[in-house]
Scaffold this motif. Structure first.
Motif, PDB file in Angstrom:
ATOM      1  N   ASP A 118      79.197 -52.174  53.264  1.00 59.46           N
ATOM      2  CA  ASP A 118      78.461 -53.336  53.740  1.00 59.46           C
ATOM      3  C   ASP A 118      78.320 -53.206  55.257  1.00 59.46           C
ATOM      4  O   ASP A 118      79.317 -53.322  55.983  1.00 59.46           O
ATOM      5  CB  ASP A 118      79.210 -54.622  53.379  1.00 59.46           C
ATOM      6  N   PRO A 119      77.105 -52.957  55.776  1.00 58.37           N
ATOM      7  CA  PRO A 119      76.930 -52.760  57.220  1.00 58.37           C
ATOM      8  C   PRO A 119      77.363 -53.950  58.062  1.00 58.37           C
ATOM      9  O   PRO A 119      77.604 -53.807  59.262  1.00 58.37           O
ATOM     10  CB  PRO A 119      75.422 -52.512  57.355  1.00 58.37           C
ATOM     11  N   LEU A 120      77.470 -55.123  57.429  1.00 56.27           N
ATOM     12  CA  LEU A 120      77.900 -56.321  58.153  1.00 56.27           C
ATOM     13  C   LEU A 120      79.414 -56.492  58.158  1.00 56.27           C
ATOM     14  O   LEU A 120      79.943 -57.348  58.874  1.00 56.27           O
ATOM     15  CB  LEU A 120      77.251 -57.565  57.542  1.00 56.27           C
ATOM     16  N   ALA A 121      80.109 -55.677  57.363  1.00 59.62           N
ATOM     17  CA  ALA A 121      81.562 -55.843  57.233  1.00 59.62           C
ATOM     18  C   ALA A 121      82.370 -54.685  57.811  1.00 59.62           C
ATOM     19  O   ALA A 121      83.552 -54.846  58.127  1.00 59.62           O
ATOM     20  CB  ALA A 121      81.928 -56.035  55.762  1.00 59.62           C
ATOM     21  N   THR A 122      81.778 -53.499  57.938  1.00 57.12           N
ATOM     22  CA  THR A 122      82.524 -52.357  58.470  1.00 57.12           C
ATOM     23  C   THR A 122      82.959 -52.648  59.908  1.00 57.12           C
ATOM     24  O   THR A 122      82.312 -53.410  60.628  1.00 57.12           O
ATOM     25  CB  THR A 122      81.674 -51.084  58.425  1.00 57.12           C
ATOM     26  N   ALA A 216      72.072 -51.281  69.861  1.00 55.98           N
ATOM     27  CA  ALA A 216      72.935 -50.838  68.764  1.00 55.98           C
ATOM     28  C   ALA A 216      72.350 -51.169  67.398  1.00 55.98           C
ATOM     29  O   ALA A 216      72.389 -50.343  66.479  1.00 55.98           O
ATOM     30  CB  ALA A 216      74.315 -51.483  68.920  1.00 55.98           C
ATOM     31  N   ALA A 217      71.812 -52.379  67.217  1.00 56.28           N
ATOM     32  CA  ALA A 217      71.321 -52.787  65.903  1.00 56.28           C
ATOM     33  C   ALA A 217      70.005 -52.112  65.551  1.00 56.28           C
ATOM     34  O   ALA A 217      69.860 -51.515  64.473  1.00 56.28           O
ATOM     35  CB  ALA A 217      71.153 -54.303  65.858  1.00 56.28           C
ATOM     36  N   ARG A 218      69.025 -52.185  66.467  1.00 54.89           N
ATOM     37  CA  ARG A 218      67.682 -51.689  66.169  1.00 54.89           C
ATOM     38  C   ARG A 218      67.632 -50.176  65.983  1.00 54.89           C
ATOM     39  O   ARG A 218      66.950 -49.680  65.084  1.00 54.89           O
ATOM     40  CB  ARG A 218      66.713 -52.097  67.280  1.00 54.89           C
ATOM     41  N   VAL A 219      68.340 -49.449  66.818  1.00 57.04           N
ATOM     42  CA  VAL A 219      68.267 -47.986  66.765  1.00 57.04           C
ATOM     43  C   VAL A 219      69.234 -47.404  65.744  1.00 57.04           C
ATOM     44  O   VAL A 219      68.871 -46.535  64.934  1.00 57.04           O
ATOM     45  CB  VAL A 219      68.535 -47.380  68.159  1.00 57.04           C
ATOM     46  N   PHE A 220      70.476 -47.894  65.762  1.00 54.32           N
ATOM     47  CA  PHE A 220      71.517 -47.238  64.976  1.00 54.32           C
ATOM     48  C   PHE A 220      71.881 -47.959  63.676  1.00 54.32           C
ATOM     49  O   PHE A 220      72.484 -47.354  62.792  1.00 54.32           O
ATOM     50  CB  PHE A 220      72.775 -47.054  65.837  1.00 54.32           C
ATOM     51  N   GLY A 221      71.517 -49.240  63.565  1.00 51.21           N
ATOM     52  CA  GLY A 221      71.826 -49.974  62.348  1.00 51.21           C
ATOM     53  C   GLY A 221      71.288 -49.320  61.084  1.00 51.21           C
ATOM     54  O   GLY A 221      72.022 -49.152  60.098  1.00 51.21           O
ATOM     55  N   PRO A 222      70.005 -48.918  61.071  1.00 44.61           N
ATOM     56  CA  PRO A 222      69.466 -48.272  59.870  1.00 44.61           C
ATOM     57  C   PRO A 222      70.199 -46.986  59.497  1.00 44.61           C
ATOM     58  O   PRO A 222      70.319 -46.656  58.311  1.00 44.61           O
ATOM     59  CB  PRO A 222      68.007 -47.989  60.249  1.00 44.61           C
ATOM     60  N   GLN A 223      70.714 -46.254  60.491  1.00 46.60           N
ATOM     61  CA  GLN A 223      71.461 -45.029  60.208  1.00 46.60           C
ATOM     62  C   GLN A 223      72.774 -45.326  59.489  1.00 46.60           C
ATOM     63  O   GLN A 223      73.353 -44.438  58.852  1.00 46.60           O
ATOM     64  CB  GLN A 223      71.753 -44.283  61.515  1.00 46.60           C
ATOM     65  N   LYS A 224      73.229 -46.570  59.591  1.00 48.86           N
ATOM     66  CA  LYS A 224      74.497 -46.974  58.971  1.00 48.86           C
ATOM     67  C   LYS A 224      74.272 -47.777  57.690  1.00 48.86           C
ATOM     68  O   LYS A 224      75.193 -48.431  57.201  1.00 48.86           O
ATOM     69  CB  LYS A 224      75.327 -47.774  59.985  1.00 48.86           C
ATOM     70  N   GLY A 225      73.042 -47.744  57.199  1.00 50.66           N
ATOM     71  CA  GLY A 225      72.740 -48.380  55.924  1.00 50.66           C
ATOM     72  C   GLY A 225      72.206 -49.787  56.003  1.00 50.66           C
ATOM     73  O   GLY A 225      72.034 -50.442  54.972  1.00 50.66           O
ATOM     74  N   ASP A 229      66.583 -56.885  57.229  1.00 48.47           N
ATOM     75  CA  ASP A 229      67.212 -58.203  57.370  1.00 48.47           C
ATOM     76  C   ASP A 229      68.603 -58.071  57.986  1.00 48.47           C
ATOM     77  O   ASP A 229      68.986 -58.876  58.858  1.00 48.47           O
ATOM     78  CB  ASP A 229      67.305 -58.883  56.003  1.00 48.47           C
ATOM     79  N   GLN A 230      69.363 -57.070  57.559  1.00 48.19           N
ATOM     80  CA  GLN A 230      70.710 -56.873  58.106  1.00 48.19           C
ATOM     81  C   GLN A 230      70.657 -56.453  59.570  1.00 48.19           C
ATOM     82  O   GLN A 230      71.507 -56.857  60.368  1.00 48.19           O
ATOM     83  CB  GLN A 230      71.452 -55.836  57.270  1.00 48.19           C
ATOM     84  N   VAL A 231      69.650 -55.664  59.930  1.00 51.09           N
ATOM     85  CA  VAL A 231      69.480 -55.295  61.346  1.00 51.09           C
ATOM     86  C   VAL A 231      69.291 -56.545  62.192  1.00 51.09           C
ATOM     87  O   VAL A 231      69.896 -56.695  63.268  1.00 51.09           O
ATOM     88  CB  VAL A 231      68.292 -54.324  61.512  1.00 51.09           C
ATOM     89  N   ASP A 232      68.450 -57.475  61.715  1.00 49.00           N
ATOM     90  CA  ASP A 232      68.233 -58.723  62.452  1.00 49.00           C
ATOM     91  C   ASP A 232      69.534 -59.525  62.564  1.00 49.00           C
ATOM     92  O   ASP A 232      69.835 -60.103  63.617  1.00 49.00           O
ATOM     93  CB  ASP A 232      67.177 -59.572  61.738  1.00 49.00           C
ATOM     94  N   ARG A 233      70.298 -59.571  61.483  1.00 44.72           N
ATOM     95  CA  ARG A 233      71.561 -60.320  61.499  1.00 44.72           C
ATOM     96  C   ARG A 233      72.577 -59.677  62.445  1.00 44.72           C
ATOM     97  O   ARG A 233      73.318 -60.381  63.144  1.00 44.72           O
ATOM     98  CB  ARG A 233      72.118 -60.415  60.083  1.00 44.72           C
TER      99      ARG A 233
END
Length: 378
Positions: A118-122, A216-225, A229-233
């Motif tokens: 879960d990208p929001l929990a790691t 961190a979110a916009r560039v690297f978030g997608p690389q972490k799954g 919507d999760q990138v925005d959060r």
């Protein structure tokens, strides 16, 4: 009757980065050296495996600095599972320097293939636990490699492991990960361990800020799954975290490792080019003195390789001393030079090179040795 004359002895420096997903830097350096020795066994080979703050940073220090001591530690992995890891104490007493690597405590490589992420929990709690263990063992200076992260928790996990408490509006401690940061209302640093007296140097090749289109979110978030919507959060959570901490989110490098750079800055760390710091600490420049060639490389050598990554730093050091450079890479995304070798071409195809990288690195080392002409050859 003429006497046989032995070939002139050369000093060769072998300083590759890891070939990500294929072979680590230390093993790559050994394979290249083995291939070279099969042709020129009398040459002096100095192995200086490189890293830029990500996976293999700790191994690079251990390989290049005799007397380094690995210290085992059990930490909370990025998904909450307890894992065995280690940190490194460098020799010497003034200062007592510990190397702690995020990749082997809170990194992407620690997530098992069948493990839900879960990208929001790691989180980076385990990285902080290893840092705490190093301080408890007497470290007075920290070198922290922060590449290879699988989390976007803004370094909150590290700071929590070091004694800080992040609370929500009701005074309760928030959960780990970016989801917890979305609830953050206060940061209690009363129990936070002080930074070590001889300082903290954070090693990274990422210069991104914490927030925004390059953050961190916009560039690297997608690389972490993370999905859109999760990138925005995550972006919203990190924005809230920056307000709670009260530190500048625009600092170059604050967005490294899902914002772990930001959290470490708030603790008093300094950010540095990982590859430059590794090169300085392992004595790359001294090794190049009198060398006739340096061999470097990585899995994919492209235009980014010269912008702060390990092979580019090795090339800059070598060129400053007038030492010829050979690059061995899995593939080249830019034009290769006459002294460079592509493992895909040496092996016949990319899949063959990936299936047995040691074999083809040895072959590459052998080919480079065959082509070598010593300065003092007779």
């Amino acid at each position: 009757m003429s006497a046989l004359v032995s070939p002139a002895r050369s000093r060769i420096v072998v300083a590759p980065d890891s070939f990500k997903g294929s072979i680590d830097a230390t093993s790559a350096a050994r394979a290249l050296a083995d291939g070279w020795r099969s042709v020129r066994p009398d040459d002096e080979l100095l192995l200086r495996p490189m890293a830029d703050g990500g996976e293999g940073t700790l191994d690079a220090f251990a390989a290049a600095i005799p007397g380094s001591r690995r210290v085992p530690v059990t930490v909370t992995g990025p998904t909450g599972r307890r894992i065995g890891s280690h940190w490194l104490m460098l020799p010497g007493d003034h200062p007592r320097t510990a190397v702690v690597e995020l990749a082997c405590t809170s990194g992407m490589e620690l997530v098992e293939a069948d493990e839900a992420v879960d990208p929001l929990a790691t989180h980076t709690l385990g990285f902080g636990e290893a840092i705490r263990a190093a301080l408890a063992a007497g470290a007075t200076r920290l070198l922290l490699g922060i590449g290879g992260s699988v989390s976007s928790d803004g370094g909150a996990g590290v700071l929590t492991a070091l004694g800080a408490i992040v609370r929500d509006a009701d005074g309760r401690q928030v959960p780990s990960g970016a989801a917890g940061l979305a609830q953050a209302a206060s940061f209690d640093a009363g129990g936070l361990l002080p930074p070590p007296v001889d300082g903290i140097l954070v090693l990274s090749d990422v210069r991104a800020p914490l927030l925004g289109p390059d953050g961190a979110a916009r560039v690297f978030g997608p690389q972490k799954g993370a999905d859109p919507d999760q990138v925005d959060r995550i972006e919203t959570a990190l924005t809230r975290w920056a307000r709670v901490i009260g530190a500048a989110p625009g600092t170059a490098g604050a967005g490294a490792a899902g914002g772990c750079g930001f959290g470490l800055l708030a603790w008093g760390a300094q950010l540095a080019s990982g590859a430059d710091a590794v090169a300085e600490t392992i004595g790359l420049d001294a090794a190049l003195a009198g060398a006739e060639r340096v061999i470097t490389g990585e899995g994919s050598y492209d235009s980014q390789s010269l912008l702060g990554k390990a092979p580019g730093v090795v090339r800059a050091y070598a060129e400053a001393r007038g030492v010829p450079v050979s690059v061995v890479a899995g593939r080249f995304g830019v034009a290769s030079g006459p002294d460079d070798l592509s493992l895909a071409e040496v092996a016949g195809c990319t899949s063959a090179a990936l299936s047995d990288p040691r074999r083809w690195l040895r072959e590459a080392g052998s080919r480079l040795a065959h082509a070598h002409t010593p300065r003092d050859s007779v």
